[in-house]
Write an enzyme that holds these catalytic residues in place. Sequence first.
Site, short mmCIF file in Angstrom:
data_model
loop_
_atom_site.label_atom_id
_atom_site.label_comp_id
_atom_site.label_asym_id
_atom_site.label_seq_id
_atom_site.Cartn_x
_atom_site.Cartn_y
_atom_site.Cartn_z
N GLY A 43 0.78 -1.22 0.00
CA GLY A 43 0.00 0.00 0.00
C GLY A 43 0.82 1.28 0.00
O GLY A 43 0.37 2.31 -0.46
N GLU A 97 4.24 4.18 6.09
CA GLU A 97 3.06 3.30 5.96
C GLU A 97 1.95 4.09 5.28
O GLU A 97 1.92 5.33 5.34
CB GLU A 97 2.69 2.83 7.38
CG GLU A 97 1.44 2.04 7.59
CD GLU A 97 1.29 0.73 6.84
OE1 GLU A 97 1.50 0.71 5.61
OE2 GLU A 97 0.87 -0.25 7.47
N ASP A 98 1.06 3.39 4.60
CA ASP A 98 -0.04 4.08 3.91
C ASP A 98 -1.10 4.56 4.90
O ASP A 98 -1.55 5.70 4.82
CB ASP A 98 -0.65 3.20 2.80
CG ASP A 98 -1.13 1.84 3.29
OD1 ASP A 98 -0.89 1.48 4.47
OD2 ASP A 98 -1.73 1.10 2.49
N ASP A 101 -4.65 2.23 10.84
CA ASP A 101 -6.07 1.93 11.01
C ASP A 101 -6.29 1.35 12.41
O ASP A 101 -6.24 2.09 13.38
CB ASP A 101 -6.49 1.00 9.86
CG ASP A 101 -7.98 0.79 9.76
OD1 ASP A 101 -8.73 1.77 9.82
OD2 ASP A 101 -8.40 -0.37 9.61
N LYS A 129 -6.47 6.95 10.80
CA LYS A 129 -7.90 6.84 11.12
C LYS A 129 -7.99 6.50 12.61
O LYS A 129 -8.19 5.34 12.97
CB LYS A 129 -8.50 5.65 10.35
CG LYS A 129 -9.12 5.96 9.01
CD LYS A 129 -10.02 4.78 8.61
CE LYS A 129 -9.67 4.21 7.28
NZ LYS A 129 -10.42 2.99 6.92
N PHE A 152 -13.84 3.93 4.15
CA PHE A 152 -12.92 3.03 3.46
C PHE A 152 -12.44 3.75 2.21
O PHE A 152 -13.22 4.08 1.33
CB PHE A 152 -13.57 1.69 3.12
CG PHE A 152 -12.54 0.69 2.67
CD1 PHE A 152 -11.80 -0.01 3.61
CD2 PHE A 152 -12.27 0.51 1.33
CE1 PHE A 152 -10.81 -0.90 3.21
CE2 PHE A 152 -11.28 -0.38 0.92
CZ PHE A 152 -10.55 -1.08 1.87
N VAL A 153 -11.15 4.00 2.16
CA VAL A 153 -10.59 4.80 1.06
C VAL A 153 -9.69 3.95 0.17
O VAL A 153 -9.11 2.96 0.61
CB VAL A 153 -9.81 6.02 1.60
CG1 VAL A 153 -10.76 7.02 2.25
CG2 VAL A 153 -8.73 5.60 2.59
N ASP A 159 -5.78 -0.13 -1.64
CA ASP A 159 -6.58 -1.01 -2.49
C ASP A 159 -7.88 -1.45 -1.85
O ASP A 159 -8.06 -1.38 -0.63
CB ASP A 159 -5.78 -2.29 -2.80
CG ASP A 159 -5.68 -3.22 -1.59
OD1 ASP A 159 -5.19 -2.76 -0.53
OD2 ASP A 159 -6.12 -4.38 -1.68
N ARG A 165 -5.30 0.76 -6.68
CA ARG A 165 -4.03 1.31 -6.16
C ARG A 165 -3.47 2.39 -7.09
O ARG A 165 -2.74 3.26 -6.64
CB ARG A 165 -2.98 0.20 -6.04
CG ARG A 165 -3.27 -0.84 -4.96
CD ARG A 165 -2.01 -1.67 -4.72
NE ARG A 165 -2.25 -2.93 -4.03
CZ ARG A 165 -2.30 -3.07 -2.70
NH1 ARG A 165 -2.15 -2.02 -1.93
NH2 ARG A 165 -2.50 -4.25 -2.16
P1 IMP Z 1 -4.21 -1.80 10.48
O1 IMP Z 1 -5.64 -2.13 10.75
O2 IMP Z 1 -3.79 -0.53 11.17
O3 IMP Z 1 -3.33 -2.97 10.78
O4 IMP Z 1 -4.10 -1.51 8.92
C1 IMP Z 1 -3.67 -2.56 8.11
C2 IMP Z 1 -3.81 -2.34 6.66
O5 IMP Z 1 -5.19 -2.30 6.34
C3 IMP Z 1 -3.26 -1.05 6.08
O6 IMP Z 1 -1.86 -1.10 5.87
C4 IMP Z 1 -4.01 -1.04 4.77
O7 IMP Z 1 -3.35 -1.86 3.82
C5 IMP Z 1 -5.35 -1.64 5.15
N1 IMP Z 1 -6.38 -0.61 5.31
C6 IMP Z 1 -6.88 -0.08 6.43
N2 IMP Z 1 -7.82 0.85 6.17
C7 IMP Z 1 -7.91 0.90 4.82
C8 IMP Z 1 -8.70 1.70 3.91
O8 IMP Z 1 -9.53 2.57 4.27
N3 IMP Z 1 -8.51 1.43 2.59
C9 IMP Z 1 -7.63 0.51 2.12
N4 IMP Z 1 -6.86 -0.22 2.93
C10 IMP Z 1 -7.00 -0.03 4.27
MG MG Z 2 -3.97 -3.30 2.01
#
Ligand code: IMP
Ligand code: MG
Length: 179
Positions: A43, A97-98, A101, A129, A152-153, A159, A165
Amino acid sequence: MEQNIQEVLLTEEQIKNRIAELGRILTEEYRDKNPVVIGVLKGVVLFYADMVREIKTSCQMEFMRISSYEGTDSTGKIIIRQDVSSDIQGRHVLILEDIFDTGNTLSFVYQHLLEKKPASVKICTLLDKPSRRKPGVTLQADYVGFTIPNYFVVGYGLDYNEYYRNLPYIGILKPEAYT
Ligand code: IMP
Ligand code: MG
């Protein structure tokens, strides 16, 4: 592809301007520290490419690739598919990191890298977020591009099922595109 975007949340220009601002901050922070900039694939790929070009001091580039599986207990087990390929002991590490979440991914990556005894580890995430953070996650990003609501973006590396992407902006996906 674009017909499934409900709304553009962040335009190309907004992203570019924010990355330039972060670049000025990170250039000062890491001047003469020769950091290792570690991207979490996939990402981060577009953000990474644009961000490192705004860090105008010597650095090295590394990548990690991880997979996460949501267990029934929602602990989100994480597996390293590809680890960094160089020794980071004693080095200044900047994680890119992208999106931050639930925090599962970054908490795992952060702990994993700390075990390699770097001189420092900081986190720069394009999107944050905070409303999605799992209880118990105390980790915070040191640098945040944009704090966003719980949408959800997709786009600019992010993606849905591996698509979108390559959109140059960040958009909110229409709910009907999930189903
Ligand atoms: P985490 O929940 O902080 O572990 O986020 C893990 C991964 O979930 C991120 O690196 C993204 O790849 C994916 N992700 C979380 N939120 C979104 C979103 O809104 N759109 C797309 N991918 C997301
Ligand atoms: Mg992802």
